[in-house]
Design an enzyme around this catalytic site. Structure first.
Site, PDB file in Angstrom:
ATOM      1  N   CYS A 151      -4.583  13.244  13.386  1.00 46.68           N
ATOM      2  CA  CYS A 151      -4.683  11.928  13.259  1.00 46.68           C
ATOM      3  C   CYS A 151      -4.715  10.874  14.360  1.00 46.68           C
ATOM      4  CB  CYS A 151      -3.417  11.737  12.364  1.00 46.68           C
ATOM      5  SG  CYS A 151      -3.153   9.769  11.975  1.00 46.68           S
ATOM      6  N   LYS A 171       0.729  -1.140   0.002  1.00 47.92           N
ATOM      7  CA  LYS A 171       0.017   0.055  -0.044  1.00 47.92           C
ATOM      8  C   LYS A 171       0.867   1.421  -0.004  1.00 47.92           C
ATOM      9  CE  LYS A 171      -1.669   1.570   4.101  1.00 47.92           C
ATOM     10  NZ  LYS A 171      -1.309   3.092   4.328  1.00 47.92           N
ATOM     11  N   ASN A 172       1.852   1.173   0.934  1.00 50.22           N
ATOM     12  CA  ASN A 172       2.511   2.728   1.063  1.00 50.22           C
ATOM     13  C   ASN A 172       3.453   2.837  -0.052  1.00 50.22           C
ATOM     14  OD1 ASN A 172       1.273   3.115   3.243  1.00 50.22           O
ATOM     15  ND2 ASN A 172       2.754   2.362   4.862  1.00 50.22           N
ATOM     16  N   ASP A 225       4.605   0.480  12.081  1.00 47.63           N
ATOM     17  CA  ASP A 225       3.459  -0.136  11.273  1.00 47.63           C
ATOM     18  C   ASP A 225       3.445  -1.523  11.944  1.00 47.63           C
ATOM     19  OD1 ASP A 225       3.084   2.080  10.164  1.00 47.63           O
ATOM     20  OD2 ASP A 225       3.636   1.372   8.178  1.00 47.63           O
ATOM     21  N   ARG A 277      -8.585  -0.487   4.551  1.00 47.53           N
ATOM     22  CA  ARG A 277      -7.744   0.567   4.047  1.00 47.53           C
ATOM     23  C   ARG A 277      -6.426   0.047   3.734  1.00 47.53           C
ATOM     24  NH1 ARG A 277      -7.251   5.949   7.191  1.00 47.53           N
ATOM     25  NH2 ARG A 277      -5.926   6.521   5.587  1.00 47.53           N
ATOM     26  N   ARG A 328       1.195  14.439  13.327  1.00 46.55           N
ATOM     27  CA  ARG A 328       1.529  14.137  12.010  1.00 46.55           C
ATOM     28  C   ARG A 328       1.587  15.404  11.320  1.00 46.55           C
ATOM     29  NH1 ARG A 328      -0.908   8.752   9.778  1.00 46.55           N
ATOM     30  NH2 ARG A 328       1.043   8.634   8.451  1.00 46.55           N
ATOM     31  N   ARG A 333      -4.219  10.734   4.570  1.00 50.59           N
ATOM     32  CA  ARG A 333      -3.183  11.705   4.500  1.00 50.59           C
ATOM     33  C   ARG A 333      -2.250  11.593   3.541  1.00 50.59           C
ATOM     34  NH1 ARG A 333      -2.329  14.074   9.651  1.00 50.59           N
ATOM     35  NH2 ARG A 333      -0.278  14.375   8.900  1.00 50.59           N
TER      36      ARG A 333
HETATM   37  N1  EPU Z   1       6.772  14.279  10.770  1.00 51.47           N
HETATM   38  C1  EPU Z   1       6.941  15.706  11.054  1.00 51.47           C
HETATM   39  N2  EPU Z   1       6.891  16.607  10.021  1.00 51.47           N
HETATM   40  C2  EPU Z   1       6.542  16.292   8.692  1.00 51.47           C
HETATM   41  C3  EPU Z   1       6.480  14.956   8.429  1.00 51.47           C
HETATM   42  C4  EPU Z   1       6.436  14.249   9.545  1.00 51.47           C
HETATM   43  O1  EPU Z   1       7.159  16.149  12.205  1.00 51.47           O
HETATM   44  O2  EPU Z   1       6.731  17.042   7.769  1.00 51.47           O
HETATM   45  C5  EPU Z   1       6.738  13.482  11.669  1.00 51.47           C
HETATM   46  C6  EPU Z   1       5.561  12.601  11.903  1.00 51.47           C
HETATM   47  O3  EPU Z   1       4.608  13.451  12.802  1.00 51.47           O
HETATM   48  C7  EPU Z   1       5.965  11.353  12.631  1.00 51.47           C
HETATM   49  C8  EPU Z   1       7.382  11.144  11.850  1.00 51.47           C
HETATM   50  O4  EPU Z   1       7.926  12.215  11.454  1.00 51.47           O
HETATM   51  O5  EPU Z   1       5.958  11.401  14.002  1.00 51.47           O
HETATM   52  C9  EPU Z   1       7.342  10.173  10.904  1.00 51.47           C
HETATM   53  O6  EPU Z   1       6.401  10.560   9.709  1.00 51.47           O
HETATM   54  P1  EPU Z   1       6.758  10.287   8.423  1.00 51.47           P
HETATM   55  O7  EPU Z   1       6.295  11.347   7.231  1.00 51.47           O
HETATM   56  O8  EPU Z   1       7.791   9.280   8.157  1.00 51.47           O
HETATM   57  O9  EPU Z   1       5.262   9.364   8.020  1.00 51.47           O
HETATM   58  P2  EPU Z   1       4.412   9.368   6.826  1.00 51.47           P
HETATM   59  O10 EPU Z   1       4.956   9.675   5.556  1.00 51.47           O
HETATM   60  O11 EPU Z   1       3.218  10.199   7.302  1.00 51.47           O
HETATM   61  C10 EPU Z   1       4.336   6.763   6.351  1.00 51.47           C
HETATM   62  C11 EPU Z   1       3.358   5.536   6.006  1.00 51.47           C
HETATM   63  C12 EPU Z   1       2.991   5.347   7.524  1.00 51.47           C
HETATM   64  C13 EPU Z   1       4.160   5.034   8.339  1.00 51.47           C
HETATM   65  C14 EPU Z   1       5.148   5.827   8.407  1.00 51.47           C
HETATM   66  C15 EPU Z   1       6.472   5.692   9.207  1.00 51.47           C
HETATM   67  C16 EPU Z   1       2.399   6.003   3.953  1.00 51.47           C
HETATM   68  C17 EPU Z   1       1.229   6.461   3.130  1.00 51.47           C
HETATM   69  N3  EPU Z   1       2.463   6.097   5.256  1.00 51.47           N
HETATM   70  O12 EPU Z   1       3.573   7.824   6.908  1.00 51.47           O
HETATM   71  O13 EPU Z   1       2.093   4.260   7.448  1.00 51.47           O
HETATM   72  O14 EPU Z   1       3.647   4.583   9.581  1.00 51.47           O
HETATM   73  O15 EPU Z   1       5.533   6.498   7.217  1.00 51.47           O
HETATM   74  O16 EPU Z   1       6.877   4.537   8.745  1.00 51.47           O
HETATM   75  O17 EPU Z   1       3.523   5.584   3.469  1.00 51.47           O
HETATM   76  C18 EPU Z   1       0.349   2.577   7.920  1.00 51.47           C
HETATM   77  O18 EPU Z   1       0.575   2.217   6.797  1.00 51.47           O
HETATM   78  O19 EPU Z   1      -0.621   2.379   8.819  1.00 51.47           O
HETATM   79  C19 EPU Z   1       0.783   4.040   8.179  1.00 51.47           C
HETATM   80  C20 EPU Z   1       0.468   4.848   9.317  1.00 51.47           C
END
Ligand code: EPU
Length: 419
Positions: A117, A22-23, A305, A397, A122, A93
């Site tokens: 969230c 998915k991701n 995850d 999802r 996030r 998101r």
């Molecule tokens: N963060 C910030 N600022 C930003 C972006 C992120 O502070 O601008 C913080 C977030 O709040 C969090 C940390 O950095 O505490 C990590 O966030 P990241 O941006 O790496 O996560 P994401 O891109 O929002 C993806 C996956 C998530 C997975 C995370 C971590 C997708 C669509 N989602 O989210 O997947 O947990 O990376 O590996 O790729 C899931 O599949 O259930 C899921 C939540």
């Protein structure tokens, strides 16, 4: 609304094949905006989030269609809108990563900010700082990010933390920017690497994906491509924990073992057999589970995850396991539900101490997010009597045909309508 009913106690046995990640699929789908030629993707999982991504792309003018069961064609001959609405971004998101490719293609993007969230605040500050560093003007108005740039220019970006989404957004914005972009402290996740692979197939010049420093040399234009999405390592880890908690013996035919080092290490520490053989990766358990200590970290560390699924499994370990969540500040909502099933979990800030083994007994439970739902299903597979998990739209999802896959391994699990 539907619920999942799990009758616990049956060990999982047999062979299972994972769906596409998915991701990985979601950001790769957004990359279709970067070219006027078709992007054909195979091994795309049939998930609610994928449907949301198709809807978003359709709203932007992309011709998005399923070619067959797991293949999609995304053709952005013309991009007719610049807006990703609040409706879509709040449901998923990951829609926010449309910002980079939309801006790169059209010079404009208006994307709703995601808001809060269930698993943590996030914010998207790192995405914004990166896009800004590429020369885009950014304004925040009425809950939307409005980005504007005649032509993006390469820049040097140092991410405060290796955010997956920010790395993907900046990567897609930079591929057609003028000149060279360097992303330092970039995310190394396999899903980021898969996105980079697709972009390279489309004509982008990228090096270093999978390391902390990604370098991009902007090119004038990208073209169409075909790509097979990588198997879902989180689905793999979830199946592994499910097999282990039931004392089962399961072979995953296409488990990306190279992406699962941390998970395999922790499972082995817990006394689970994880071995690659000619047929795939076999997970088996004959003896009792041992407690482990684990800390979620960016890749190649243990994935957040899979934290809920491991917590569920460790309720059956003989002793105290210590789990520290370092990625999201609120990702322990499943602990309370596991406790209702009989788990003994002590929470202290970002750390949970799971004291096992506990006798789990089936109960009506409710999950707040996708991975928490899977954790509760795993607990249900080992619980006495019946567990009823409501709000399974969270599960749909991100897990394709989960009930069918688990049933094929001998689990007694079915869907029913919620009253
Ligand atoms: N963060 C910030 N600022 C930003 C972006 C992120 O502070 O601008 C913080 C977030 O709040 C969090 C940390 O950095 O505490 C990590 O966030 P990241 O941006 O790496 O996560 P994401 O891109 O929002 C993806 C996956 C998530 C997975 C995370 C971590 C997708 C669509 N989602 O989210 O997947 O947990 O990376 O590996 O790729 C899931 O599949 O259930 C899921 C939540």
């Amino acid at each position: 609304m539907e619920k999942m009913i799990i009758h616990g106690g049956a060990p999982l046995r047999g062979t299972v094949t994972l769906s596409g990640s998915k991701n990985a699929a979601l950001p790769i789908m957004m990359a279709s905006l970067l070219t006027s030629e078709p992007l054909v993707l195979s091994n795309v999982p049939r998930l609610r989030d994928v449907k949301t991504a198709m809807d978003l792309l359709t709203q932007l003018g992309v011709a998005a269609r399923w070619i067959d069961d797991h293949r999609v064609e995304l053709h952005a001959a013309k991009v007719t809108s610049h807006e990703a609405s609040y409706e879509l971004v709040k449901t998923m998101r990951a829609s926010f990563v449309v910002l980079g490719p939309l801006l790169a293609r059209t010079g404009r993007a208006r994307v709703s900010t995601p808001g809060g969230c269930a698993i943590g605040a996030r914010p998207v500050n790192l995405h914004i700082a990166g896009i800004r560093a590429l020369g885009s003007k950014i304004q925040f108005r009425h809950g939307y990010v409005e980005a504007h740039a005649e032509k993006l220019t390469g820049g040097r970006i140092w991410l405060d933390s290796p955010s997956v989404g920010a790395t993907e957004n900046i990567l897609m914005a930079a591929v057609t920017a003028r000149g060279r972009t360097v992303i330092e402290n970039a995310a190394r996740e396999p899903e980021v690497q898969d996105l980079a692979r697709v972009l390279v197939k489309m004509g982008a010049k990228i090096s270093g994906a999978g390391t902390h420093v990604i370098e991009i040399e902007g090119v004038e234009r990208l073209h169409g491509a075909e790509h097979e999405v990588i198997p879902d390592r989180i689905e793999a880890g979830s199946m592994m924990a499910a097999a282990a908690i039931t004392g089962g013996d399961v072979t995953i035919t296409n488990a990306p073992i190279e992406h699962l080092e941390a998970v395999a290490t922790k499972l082995r520490e817990a006394g689970v057999t994880v071995e690659a053989n000619g047929k795939g990766v076999r997970i088996a358990r004959n003896n009792g589970l041992k407690p482990v200590e684990l800390r979620t970290l960016p890749y190649p560390g243990f994935p957040t995850d899979l934290q809920a699924q491991m917590m569920a499994m460790l309720t059956q370990a003989d002793g105290s396991s210590v789990i520290t969540e370092t990625i999201f500040e609120n990702r322990f909502m499943h602990a309370q539900e596991l406790a209702r099933m009989g788990a003994d979990i002590l929470m202290k800030g970002p750390t949970a101490v799971v004291r096992g083994p506990s006798k789990l007994s089936g109960a009506p439970v409710m999950a707040t997010d996708l991975r928490a739902s899977m954790g509760l299903i795993i607990a249900g597979l080992a619980a006495e009597h019946t567990t009823e998990l409501s709000r399974i739209y969270h599960l749909d999802r991100g897990y394709e045909a989960l009930d069918a896959k688990l049933s094929s391994l001998g689990a007694r699990i079915e869907r029913a309508q919620e009253q």
